[in-house]
Design a protein around this motif. Sequence first.
Motif, PDB file in Angstrom:
ATOM      1  N   LEU A 252       0.832  -1.205   0.000  1.00 36.64           N
ATOM      2  CA  LEU A 252       0.000   0.000   0.000  1.00 36.64           C
ATOM      3  C   LEU A 252       0.865   1.253   0.000  1.00 36.64           C
ATOM      4  CD1 LEU A 252      -3.095  -0.597   2.307  1.00 36.64           C
ATOM      5  CD2 LEU A 252      -2.801  -1.074  -0.114  1.00 36.64           C
ATOM      6  N   LEU A 253       2.008   1.187   0.668  1.00 40.30           N
ATOM      7  CA  LEU A 253       2.919   2.334   0.700  1.00 40.30           C
ATOM      8  C   LEU A 253       3.525   2.595  -0.677  1.00 40.30           C
ATOM      9  CD1 LEU A 253       4.446   4.493   2.294  1.00 40.30           C
ATOM     10  CD2 LEU A 253       6.118   2.745   2.926  1.00 40.30           C
ATOM     11  N   LEU A 254       3.905   1.524  -1.388  1.00 36.16           N
ATOM     12  CA  LEU A 254       4.493   1.691  -2.723  1.00 36.16           C
ATOM     13  C   LEU A 254       3.503   2.366  -3.667  1.00 36.16           C
ATOM     14  CD1 LEU A 254       6.332  -1.718  -3.299  1.00 36.16           C
ATOM     15  CD2 LEU A 254       7.254   0.412  -2.394  1.00 36.16           C
ATOM     16  N   TYR A 255       2.259   1.928  -3.622  1.00 36.62           N
ATOM     17  CA  TYR A 255       1.252   2.511  -4.507  1.00 36.62           C
ATOM     18  C   TYR A 255       0.719   3.834  -3.974  1.00 36.62           C
ATOM     19  CZ  TYR A 255      -3.127   3.310  -6.939  1.00 36.62           C
ATOM     20  OH  TYR A 255      -4.149   3.893  -7.639  1.00 36.62           O
ATOM     21  N   GLY A 256       0.463   3.895  -2.685  1.00 34.87           N
ATOM     22  CA  GLY A 256      -0.163   5.069  -2.110  1.00 34.87           C
ATOM     23  C   GLY A 256       0.722   6.298  -2.069  1.00 34.87           C
ATOM     24  N   SER A 257       2.062   6.093  -2.024  1.00 33.38           N
ATOM     25  CA  SER A 257       2.982   7.224  -1.959  1.00 33.38           C
ATOM     26  C   SER A 257       3.981   7.249  -3.107  1.00 33.38           C
ATOM     27  CB  SER A 257       3.739   7.224  -0.619  1.00 33.38           C
ATOM     28  OG  SER A 257       2.850   7.429   0.462  1.00 33.38           O
ATOM     29  N   GLY A 258       3.929   6.252  -3.988  1.00 32.14           N
ATOM     30  CA  GLY A 258       4.798   6.254  -5.160  1.00 32.14           C
ATOM     31  C   GLY A 258       6.265   6.046  -4.848  1.00 32.14           C
ATOM     32  N   LEU A 259       6.571   5.312  -3.782  1.00 34.60           N
ATOM     33  CA  LEU A 259       7.966   5.111  -3.405  1.00 34.60           C
ATOM     34  C   LEU A 259       8.629   4.010  -4.226  1.00 34.60           C
ATOM     35  CD1 LEU A 259       7.940   5.274   0.508  1.00 34.60           C
ATOM     36  CD2 LEU A 259       7.938   7.130  -1.168  1.00 34.60           C
TER      37      LEU A 259
ATOM     38  N   ARG B  96       4.630   1.901  -8.385  1.00 33.92           N
ATOM     39  CA  ARG B  96       5.065   3.305  -8.472  1.00 33.92           C
ATOM     40  C   ARG B  96       4.623   3.909  -9.798  1.00 33.92           C
ATOM     41  NH1 ARG B  96       9.294   7.053  -7.044  1.00 33.92           N
ATOM     42  NH2 ARG B  96      10.633   7.605  -8.816  1.00 33.92           N
ATOM     43  N   HIS B  97       4.746   3.129 -10.879  1.00 26.96           N
ATOM     44  CA  HIS B  97       4.285   3.613 -12.180  1.00 26.96           C
ATOM     45  C   HIS B  97       2.769   3.818 -12.176  1.00 26.96           C
ATOM     46  CE1 HIS B  97       8.224   3.218 -13.775  1.00 26.96           C
ATOM     47  NE2 HIS B  97       8.231   1.909 -13.832  1.00 26.96           N
TER      48      HIS B  97
END
Length: 299
Positions: free
Chosen positions: A145-152, A247-248
């Motif tokens: 969720l962090l990768l998608y939610g914040s684009g990290l 992220r994309h």
Amino acid sequence: MESANALIEKFSRHLREGRRRSQHTVRAYVTTAERFCAFLTEHLGAAVTIKQIKALKQADIRSYLAFRRADGLTNNSAARELSAIRSFLKFVGGDDSQIPKIKGPKVTRGVPRPASPDDIVAIAEDIAENANADWVGARDWAVLLLLYGSGLRISEALALTGNALPLSDTLRVSGKRGKTRIVPLLPQVREAIEHYIDLCPHAMMPDHTIFRGKRGGPLSPNLVRRVVRQARTKLGLSDKTTPHALRHSFATHLLAGGADLRSLQELLGHASLSSTQVYTAVDASHLLDVYQNAHPRAS
């Protein structure tokens, strides 16, 4: 003797409150559990009990899938129903449950495209449901969720340390070449991370990474890639659905929602934006407004 309806209601509450699953997933899993128990009542010739559910064999589950096939169920849908059944059986049987091993149907690959928010959540939920410990499932759910939610980038997410705690509505991230930026943190993502921290058996120290492996060391990015690969195969998603692809998808969905390119570049921390003090070029409060207005899961 507990009725099937009472058991399914407990399962629903477990998904909502214990696993914190989305309304879409809870509805889909509960519907499958209801359909499965109704089938078992006919299949076994009696009202379904916990004891009978715990004693189910491969043949019983295969019979259910064959029954559903007769209704025109596709391979991709069958794979999702099988995932829901596994979750239900694990709930009924508890930590020591012996779930019959059954190979899922062969799924077809779609045309590569940015993963939809529902697909991303489905992957995260599938990984969390099949983890061998609650804290591990909560960890993997929070990371994705962090990768998608914040684009990290995955390296950025796994490098976060206890210095970031307590969490707020933004995160300070150290990116490539040591450049720092500020990214917004959705309430849902923050809650997922905090839930993981509550369950994690390893103490959170300022200089230690937040996301930990089973033995307490830093979580390996290869482990995250592997569980995503396993989940996307079961769910019939594209091979392009990788942790970095989240992220994309973040970028694609923000642009589609009306975010301006400069703000997006700030959020992603691209080197081409500025050579120094990347995160100060655009006011953080403006970035938060852009993010909340454009991100499909921000409301």
